[in-house]
Design a protein around this motif. Structure first.
Motif, PDB file in Angstrom:
ATOM      1  N   ILE A  87      19.646  -6.629 -35.576  1.00 21.19           N
ATOM      2  CA  ILE A  87      20.323  -5.575 -34.814  1.00 21.19           C
ATOM      3  C   ILE A  87      19.762  -5.607 -33.399  1.00 21.19           C
ATOM      4  CG2 ILE A  87      20.702  -3.085 -34.606  1.00 21.19           C
ATOM      5  CD1 ILE A  87      20.154  -2.977 -37.701  1.00 21.19           C
ATOM      6  N   SER A  88      20.652  -5.698 -32.408  1.00 24.83           N
ATOM      7  CA  SER A  88      20.198  -5.719 -31.018  1.00 24.83           C
ATOM      8  C   SER A  88      21.091  -4.836 -30.167  1.00 24.83           C
ATOM      9  CB  SER A  88      20.172  -7.147 -30.474  1.00 24.83           C
ATOM     10  OG  SER A  88      21.452  -7.720 -30.557  1.00 24.83           O
ATOM     11  N   GLN A  89      20.476  -4.157 -29.228  1.00 23.73           N
ATOM     12  CA  GLN A  89      21.243  -3.305 -28.324  1.00 23.73           C
ATOM     13  C   GLN A  89      21.884  -4.165 -27.251  1.00 23.73           C
ATOM     14  OE1 GLN A  89      19.148   0.086 -26.749  1.00 23.73           O
ATOM     15  NE2 GLN A  89      20.704   0.463 -25.204  1.00 23.73           N
ATOM     16  N   GLY A 162      25.881   9.209 -23.103  1.00 25.81           N
ATOM     17  CA  GLY A 162      26.591   7.975 -22.807  1.00 25.81           C
ATOM     18  C   GLY A 162      26.832   7.166 -24.062  1.00 25.81           C
ATOM     19  N   ILE A 163      27.464   6.010 -23.861  1.00 24.81           N
ATOM     20  CA  ILE A 163      27.800   5.124 -24.972  1.00 24.81           C
ATOM     21  C   ILE A 163      26.762   4.014 -25.034  1.00 24.81           C
ATOM     22  CG2 ILE A 163      29.511   3.514 -25.879  1.00 24.81           C
ATOM     23  CD1 ILE A 163      31.644   5.198 -24.406  1.00 24.81           C
ATOM     24  N   TYR A 164      26.210   3.825 -26.208  1.00 23.75           N
ATOM     25  CA  TYR A 164      25.240   2.767 -26.454  1.00 23.75           C
ATOM     26  C   TYR A 164      25.817   1.852 -27.533  1.00 23.75           C
ATOM     27  CZ  TYR A 164      22.003   5.298 -23.562  1.00 23.75           C
ATOM     28  OH  TYR A 164      21.414   5.913 -22.485  1.00 23.75           O
ATOM     29  N   GLN A 165      25.695   0.536 -27.309  1.00 22.23           N
ATOM     30  CA  GLN A 165      26.298  -0.428 -28.217  1.00 22.23           C
ATOM     31  C   GLN A 165      25.221  -1.304 -28.863  1.00 22.23           C
ATOM     32  OE1 GLN A 165      30.311  -1.924 -26.747  1.00 22.23           O
ATOM     33  NE2 GLN A 165      29.149  -1.738 -24.851  1.00 22.23           N
ATOM     34  N   PHE A 166      25.478  -1.655 -30.121  1.00 21.04           N
ATOM     35  CA  PHE A 166      24.560  -2.490 -30.877  1.00 21.04           C
ATOM     36  C   PHE A 166      25.331  -3.645 -31.506  1.00 21.04           C
ATOM     37  CE2 PHE A 166      22.798   1.717 -30.719  1.00 21.04           C
ATOM     38  CZ  PHE A 166      21.454   1.499 -30.449  1.00 21.04           C
ATOM     39  N   GLY A 167      24.797  -4.844 -31.381  1.00 22.42           N
ATOM     40  CA  GLY A 167      25.382  -6.017 -32.018  1.00 22.42           C
ATOM     41  C   GLY A 167      24.657  -6.289 -33.325  1.00 22.42           C
ATOM     42  N   THR A 178      21.251 -19.853 -37.719  1.00 24.66           N
ATOM     43  CA  THR A 178      22.480 -19.574 -36.978  1.00 24.66           C
ATOM     44  C   THR A 178      22.945 -18.137 -37.136  1.00 24.66           C
ATOM     45  OG1 THR A 178      23.777 -20.437 -38.814  1.00 24.66           O
ATOM     46  CG2 THR A 178      23.290 -21.955 -37.015  1.00 24.66           C
ATOM     47  N   GLY A 179      23.139 -17.677 -38.319  1.00 19.96           N
ATOM     48  CA  GLY A 179      23.632 -16.332 -38.549  1.00 19.96           C
ATOM     49  C   GLY A 179      25.104 -16.198 -38.215  1.00 19.96           C
ATOM     50  N   HIS A 180      25.676 -15.073 -38.616  1.00 19.07           N
ATOM     51  CA  HIS A 180      27.079 -14.754 -38.345  1.00 19.07           C
ATOM     52  C   HIS A 180      27.139 -13.386 -37.664  1.00 19.07           C
ATOM     53  CE1 HIS A 180      28.687 -18.031 -40.813  1.00 19.07           C
ATOM     54  NE2 HIS A 180      27.660 -17.789 -41.604  1.00 19.07           N
ATOM     55  N   TYR A 181      27.613 -13.388 -36.428  1.00 21.59           N
ATOM     56  CA  TYR A 181      27.772 -12.127 -35.697  1.00 21.59           C
ATOM     57  C   TYR A 181      28.948 -11.386 -36.335  1.00 21.59           C
ATOM     58  CZ  TYR A 181      28.143  -8.852 -31.843  1.00 21.59           C
ATOM     59  OH  TYR A 181      28.167  -7.700 -31.099  1.00 21.59           O
ATOM     60  N   ILE A 182      28.706 -10.162 -36.801  1.00 19.41           N
ATOM     61  CA  ILE A 182      29.763  -9.453 -37.519  1.00 19.41           C
ATOM     62  C   ILE A 182      30.359  -8.278 -36.754  1.00 19.41           C
ATOM     63  CG2 ILE A 182      28.963 -10.194 -39.783  1.00 19.41           C
ATOM     64  CD1 ILE A 182      27.770  -7.358 -40.127  1.00 19.41           C
ATOM     65  N   GLY A 183      29.827  -7.975 -35.590  1.00 16.57           N
ATOM     66  CA  GLY A 183      30.479  -6.932 -34.819  1.00 16.57           C
ATOM     67  C   GLY A 183      29.555  -6.104 -33.962  1.00 16.57           C
ATOM     68  N   THR A 184      30.199  -5.240 -33.188  1.00 24.83           N
ATOM     69  CA  THR A 184      29.516  -4.338 -32.283  1.00 24.83           C
ATOM     70  C   THR A 184      29.827  -2.910 -32.702  1.00 24.83           C
ATOM     71  OG1 THR A 184      29.758  -5.924 -30.479  1.00 24.83           O
ATOM     72  CG2 THR A 184      29.313  -3.635 -29.862  1.00 24.83           C
ATOM     73  N   GLY A 185      28.796  -2.102 -32.809  1.00 22.08           N
ATOM     74  CA  GLY A 185      28.973  -0.687 -33.126  1.00 22.08           C
ATOM     75  C   GLY A 185      28.564   0.158 -31.937  1.00 22.08           C
ATOM     76  N   ARG A 186      29.227   1.290 -31.768  1.00 20.68           N
ATOM     77  CA  ARG A 186      28.975   2.173 -30.627  1.00 20.68           C
ATOM     78  C   ARG A 186      28.520   3.548 -31.105  1.00 20.68           C
ATOM     79  NH1 ARG A 186      32.962  -1.103 -30.092  1.00 20.68           N
ATOM     80  NH2 ARG A 186      33.278  -2.313 -28.209  1.00 20.68           N
ATOM     81  N   VAL A 187      27.551   4.088 -30.376  1.00 17.83           N
ATOM     82  CA  VAL A 187      27.082   5.452 -30.627  1.00 17.83           C
ATOM     83  C   VAL A 187      27.200   6.191 -29.301  1.00 17.83           C
ATOM     84  CG1 VAL A 187      25.153   6.902 -31.329  1.00 17.83           C
ATOM     85  CG2 VAL A 187      25.517   4.694 -32.447  1.00 17.83           C
ATOM     86  N   THR A 188      27.846   7.355 -29.313  1.00 17.80           N
ATOM     87  CA  THR A 188      28.008   8.164 -28.105  1.00 17.80           C
ATOM     88  C   THR A 188      27.063   9.366 -28.180  1.00 17.80           C
ATOM     89  OG1 THR A 188      30.316   7.501 -27.952  1.00 17.80           O
ATOM     90  CG2 THR A 188      29.637   9.418 -26.654  1.00 17.80           C
ATOM     91  N   PHE A 189      26.168   9.456 -27.213  1.00 21.68           N
ATOM     92  CA  PHE A 189      25.202  10.568 -27.158  1.00 21.68           C
ATOM     93  C   PHE A 189      25.734  11.677 -26.256  1.00 21.68           C
ATOM     94  CE2 PHE A 189      22.604   7.045 -28.512  1.00 21.68           C
ATOM     95  CZ  PHE A 189      21.874   7.620 -29.537  1.00 21.68           C
ATOM     96  N   ASN A 190      25.442  12.906 -26.631  1.00 20.14           N
ATOM     97  CA  ASN A 190      25.846  14.077 -25.849  1.00 20.14           C
ATOM     98  C   ASN A 190      25.114  14.087 -24.507  1.00 20.14           C
ATOM     99  OD1 ASN A 190      27.299  14.930 -28.117  1.00 20.14           O
ATOM    100  ND2 ASN A 190      25.543  16.036 -28.920  1.00 20.14           N
ATOM    101  N   SER A 191      25.704  14.737 -23.536  1.00 18.89           N
ATOM    102  CA  SER A 191      25.051  14.929 -22.241  1.00 18.89           C
ATOM    103  C   SER A 191      24.233  16.200 -22.255  1.00 18.89           C
ATOM    104  CB  SER A 191      26.093  15.016 -21.121  1.00 18.89           C
ATOM    105  OG  SER A 191      26.819  13.822 -21.041  1.00 18.89           O
ATOM    106  N   ASP A 192      23.290  16.289 -21.302  1.00 17.12           N
ATOM    107  CA  ASP A 192      22.472  17.520 -21.176  1.00 17.12           C
ATOM    108  C   ASP A 192      23.343  18.701 -20.844  1.00 17.12           C
ATOM    109  OD1 ASP A 192      20.050  16.425 -21.793  1.00 17.12           O
ATOM    110  OD2 ASP A 192      19.585  15.922 -19.704  1.00 17.12           O
TER     111      ASP A 192
END
Length: 192
Positions: A87-89, A162-167, A178-192
Motif C-alpha cells: 500500500i502506497s500513498q 482534502g482527498i488522499y489517494q492510495f495505490g 512484479t506484483g499486480h497493481y489492482i487499483g487506487t482508493g481515495r479517502v476524503t478528509f473533512n476540513s477544519d
C-alpha cells in the motif's frame, strides 16, 4: 468487392481452401485446419484479476488518530494465491500520512469485526520510500475466492482536509518481484 471475392476472403480466414467452378465457389478443408468437431473442444475461460473493492477511514477529522481499511477480492477464477500486499500513498495531499506498519491487521471478509478471522502476517515492511509505502506478507497465502480486509493505523490524519489517494499492489505466490497493481482508493478528509 464481388460475392466471390468476399467468399474467398472469409473462407481463407476460416482455414478453408477455395476453388472457383464456373462462377460458383466450392470450399474444401485444408489438411492442417482443425475440423469443426475438434474446434468444439476448445473453451475460453474468463480469468478475473484481484480487485480493490473499497478504501475507507474510520475517523475523518483533521489531525486525529486514524485507521484505514483496504478491502480486496481475489476471485476464484484468478487461480493464484496472494502472498503479500503493498500500500502506497499517491503524492498530492498536503503531506504523507504515516501508516504504522506494526499496527496492521488483516482479516478474512469485507470488514473488520471482533469476530473476524485474522490472517497472520509473516513479515511487515515499511514505510519504505517517499510514498510511505508499506508491505505486508502473509504467513499463509490468501486463496482464490477470498475477500480480505487490511486495517492500518495512521500516526495521525492530515492537518487539513482534502482527498488522499492510495495505490494497492498484490503479489501472487511465486511472483514477488512484479506484483499486480489492482487499483487506487481515495479517502476524503473533512476540513477544519
Amino acid at each position: 468487392m464481388s460475392i466471390q471475392q468476399r467468399a474467398i476472403s472469409i473462407a481463407s480466414g476460416l482455414g478453408f481452401g477455395v476453388v472457383l467452378l464456373g462462377g460458383g465457389v466450392l470450399f474444401a478443408a485444408l489438411p492442417n485446419a482443425p475440423a469443426a468437431a475438434e474446434m468444439s473442444n476448445y473453451s475460453v475461460t474468463k480469468v478475473e484479476a484481484p480487485r480493490l473493492l473499497k478504501v475507507s477511514a474510520l475517523h475523518l477529522e483533521p489531525a486525529g488518530m486514524g485507521t484505514f481499511y483496504f478491502t480486496i477480492a481475489v476471485p476464484a477464477s484468478y487461480g493464484k494465491s496472494i502472498e503479500a500486499i503493498r500500500i502506497s500513498q499517491i503524492p498530492g495531499g498536503d503531506r504523507i500520512i504515516d501508516l504504522e506498519a506494526n499496527e496492521s491487521k488483516v482479516v478474512i471478509g469485507p470488514r473488520v469485526t471482533r469476530n473476524s478471522e485474522a490472517i497472520p502476517l509473516s513479515a511487515i515492511g515499511g514505510p519504505e520510500d517517499e510514498t510511505g509505502a508499506l508491505t505486508l506478507a502473509f504467513a499463509q497465502p490468501v486463496v482464490p475466492g477470498t475477500t480480505f480486509t487490511v486495517a492500518v493505523e495512521a500516526e495521525r490524519n492530515p492537518t487539513s482536509g482534502g482527498i488522499y489517494q492510495f495505490g494497492v499492489t498484490v503479489y501472487p505466490v511465486g511472483e514477488s518481484t512484479t506484483g499486480h497493481y489492482i487499483g487506487t482508493g481515495r479517502v476524503t478528509f473533512n476540513s477544519d
